[in-house]
Design a protein around this motif. Structure first.
Motif, PDB file in Angstrom:
ATOM      1  N   PRO A 149       0.789  -1.237   0.000  1.00 44.74           N
ATOM      2  CA  PRO A 149       0.000   0.000   0.000  1.00 44.74           C
ATOM      3  C   PRO A 149       0.823   1.290   0.000  1.00 44.74           C
ATOM      4  CG  PRO A 149      -0.725  -1.501   1.732  1.00 44.74           C
ATOM      5  CD  PRO A 149       0.508  -2.091   1.154  1.00 44.74           C
ATOM      6  N   GLN A 150       2.069   1.273   0.447  1.00 48.15           N
ATOM      7  CA  GLN A 150       2.833   2.535   0.522  1.00 48.15           C
ATOM      8  C   GLN A 150       3.372   2.993  -0.831  1.00 48.15           C
ATOM      9  OE1 GLN A 150       3.440  -0.093   2.627  1.00 48.15           O
ATOM     10  NE2 GLN A 150       3.113   0.680   4.706  1.00 48.15           N
ATOM     11  N   SER A 151       3.401   2.117  -1.849  1.00 49.31           N
ATOM     12  CA  SER A 151       3.964   2.464  -3.173  1.00 49.31           C
ATOM     13  C   SER A 151       5.366   3.069  -3.072  1.00 49.31           C
ATOM     14  CB  SER A 151       3.064   3.438  -3.951  1.00 49.31           C
ATOM     15  OG  SER A 151       1.817   2.878  -4.193  1.00 49.31           O
ATOM     16  N   VAL A 152       6.199   2.440  -2.292  1.00 50.91           N
ATOM     17  CA  VAL A 152       7.603   2.884  -2.176  1.00 50.91           C
ATOM     18  C   VAL A 152       8.509   1.903  -2.916  1.00 50.91           C
ATOM     19  CG1 VAL A 152       9.504   3.118  -0.521  1.00 50.91           C
ATOM     20  CG2 VAL A 152       7.304   4.212  -0.076  1.00 50.91           C
ATOM     21  N   ILE A 153       8.215   0.602  -2.752  1.00 53.69           N
ATOM     22  CA  ILE A 153       8.887  -0.406  -3.580  1.00 53.69           C
ATOM     23  C   ILE A 153       8.089  -0.485  -4.875  1.00 53.69           C
ATOM     24  CG2 ILE A 153       9.442  -2.853  -3.842  1.00 53.69           C
ATOM     25  CD1 ILE A 153       9.755  -3.039  -0.863  1.00 53.69           C
ATOM     26  N   HIS A 154       8.750  -0.291  -6.011  1.00 51.39           N
ATOM     27  CA  HIS A 154       8.009  -0.225  -7.270  1.00 51.39           C
ATOM     28  C   HIS A 154       7.959  -1.555  -8.009  1.00 51.39           C
ATOM     29  CE1 HIS A 154       7.296   3.822  -6.377  1.00 51.39           C
ATOM     30  NE2 HIS A 154       8.573   4.138  -6.377  1.00 51.39           N
ATOM     31  N   SER A 155       8.656  -2.554  -7.534  1.00 57.45           N
ATOM     32  CA  SER A 155       8.596  -3.965  -7.935  1.00 57.45           C
ATOM     33  C   SER A 155       9.920  -4.624  -7.582  1.00 57.45           C
ATOM     34  CB  SER A 155       8.274  -4.176  -9.415  1.00 57.45           C
ATOM     35  OG  SER A 155       6.871  -4.040  -9.602  1.00 57.45           O
TER      36      SER A 155
END
Ligand code: NAD
Ligand code: MG
Length: 396
Positions: free
Chosen positions: A250-256
């Motif tokens: 949910p934080q969208s900090v790791i992008h994959s």
């Protein structure tokens, strides 16, 4: 340094287009805008022409072109206005152009993007729908022309950065076991299921972490975006659908992330700002300033992960099925989704009906091989017609 690279920005007035121009404007010694396109908001396109002084601007039809041309002339600008798909293909393939940002939304971006591929340009690919529709033909054209294909989608750009340079040899040859495709879960990750029937377009477009165009925002809410990205990842990295796992973060900090056979898992992190993947692709294999603030891990504090719930997100299940079916199935999925999302944004269908429309379209039409671009557009048109029939049958 040599002359600045000439860049065409297809879809310049959109969210990705504007972020691209923001990065370009930070590096006038490296990049010059060759052409810009817009479809609506043509006064904004005019302002962008004043700011970047491209050689060409492209608009959808002749009357708009005349109006814009008059305004540009009155402002003393040399920019020439071209019209329609033909104009888009022309500025994508022009000999002076070094790189093309493909940031038109939806199937409308396919022909111009392919024109850039066939002309051997460096392709900065944001328009995931083009690849979803015509993956086999698209990748074949990339190999034939020797075009350099750089993903802009933040997840695919992250995967690209975590892959070894020679990943085209095949994932197993370079020791990659899985791709972990992260997803924020969108605005409805925790909305009670009973409320989903009544959510509005504005609620669907209120993404918790990213500011984007309305179509991709709805796709993010339904997680069709992740489904399209699953298909996109399979083409870009020559992966099987079973090698791509979707992880809600949910934080969208790791992008994959990329998972290697020795147990190493490489991730790319950063603030959720598209200027990072755009700058990465523009400068690749070098690095340039994107204007994005440094990541503050103390402010982020924690990284959470959960498995996606396919009951909550039926579009993700439908996309995985289409990825596994292959051939025309992804093009049909994409086209049905485009019609359903446009109808949802127009207030003609409810949010939960988006998945129903797509599921019905996919169940009615057999999967066929796509030998050429005509076959892709035939499959696209059939799916659109079936989705329109659904709308008519439900009196919308
Ligand atoms: P947007 O709606 O903000 O912009 C779309 C652009 O395409 C605009 O310039 C518009 O004028 C143009 N356009 C629309 N319909 C057209 C048509 N029929 N013919 C020609 N031009 C047309 O969308 P966006 O958010 O910038 O997304 C663009 C693409 O990038 C999409 O394919 C999306 O999936 C992808 N993408 C976007 C983001 C993001 O953060 N916004 C992230 C990853 C991928
Ligand atoms: Mg993405």
């Amino acid at each position: 340094m040599s002359r600045p690279q000439q860049i065409t920005v297809l879809g310049a007035t959109g969210s990705i287009g504007l972020s691209t121009l923001d990065v370009i404007a930070r590096h006038p010694e490296r990049y010059q805008v060759f052409a810009l396109s817009g479809f609506t908001r043509l006064s904004e396109l005019f302002a962008l022409c004043v700011r970047h002084v491209p050689q060409f601007a492209v608009v959808p039809e002749a009357a708009a072109a005349r109006g814009l041309q008059d305004d540009l002339r009155a402002a003393g600008l040399p920019t020439r206005v071209l019209v329609g798909e033909e104009g888009l293909c022309q500025v994508a393939a022009a000999p002076e152009v070094d790189a093309v940002m493909a940031a038109i939304v939806g199937a409308a971006g396919l022909r111009p993007t392919l024109a850039a591929v066939e002309a051997g340009k460096k392709i900065l690919l944001a328009n995931k729908e083009a690849l979803v529709m015509s993956g086999a033909l698209f990748m074949q054209a990339v190999r034939k022309s020797g075009s350099v294909l750089l993903p802009i989608d933040s997840e695919h750009n992250a995967i690209f950065q975590c892959m070894p340079q020679d990943f085209a040899r095949g994932l197993s040859s370079v020791g990659v076991r899985r791709i972990l495709l992260t997803a924020s879960g969108g605005p409805f990750r925790q909305t009670p299921m009973s409320e989903l029937a009544h959510v509005s377009p504005d609620q669907a477009c209120a993404h918790p972490n990213w500011s984007m165009g309305r179509k991709i925002s709805v796709d993010s809410a339904s997680m069709m975006n992740k489904g399209l990205e699953l298909i996109e990842a399979c083409w870009l990295f020559d992966a099987k659908p079973s090698q791509v796992e979707v992880v809600i973060h949910p934080q969208s900090v790791i992008h994959s992330l990329v998972d290697y056979v020795d147990g190493s898992v490489l991730a790319q992190l950063g603030n959720p700002d598209m200027r990072t993947p755009i700058a990465n692709a523009l400068a690749w294999p070098e690095r340039i300033d994107s204007g994005v603030a440094p990541l503050d891990l103390f402010a982020v504090a924690r990284l959470d992960f959960e498995a996606p719930d396919e009951e909550r997100f039926p579009c993700l299940r439908l996309a995985r099925q289409a990825a596994e079916a292959g051939d025309s199935a992804p093009a049909m999925l994409n086209a049905a989704n485009e019609v359903a999302v446009a109808a949802f944004l127009d207030g003609r269908v409810r949010y939960l009906e988006i998945a129903s429309i797509i599921e019905e379209v996919l169940s009615l039409e057999p999967v066929v091989a796509l030998a050429d671009l005509d076959a892709v557009f035939t499959a696209d048109a059939k799916a659109r017609a079936l989705a329109e029939q659904w709308l008519k049958r439900h009196d919308r």
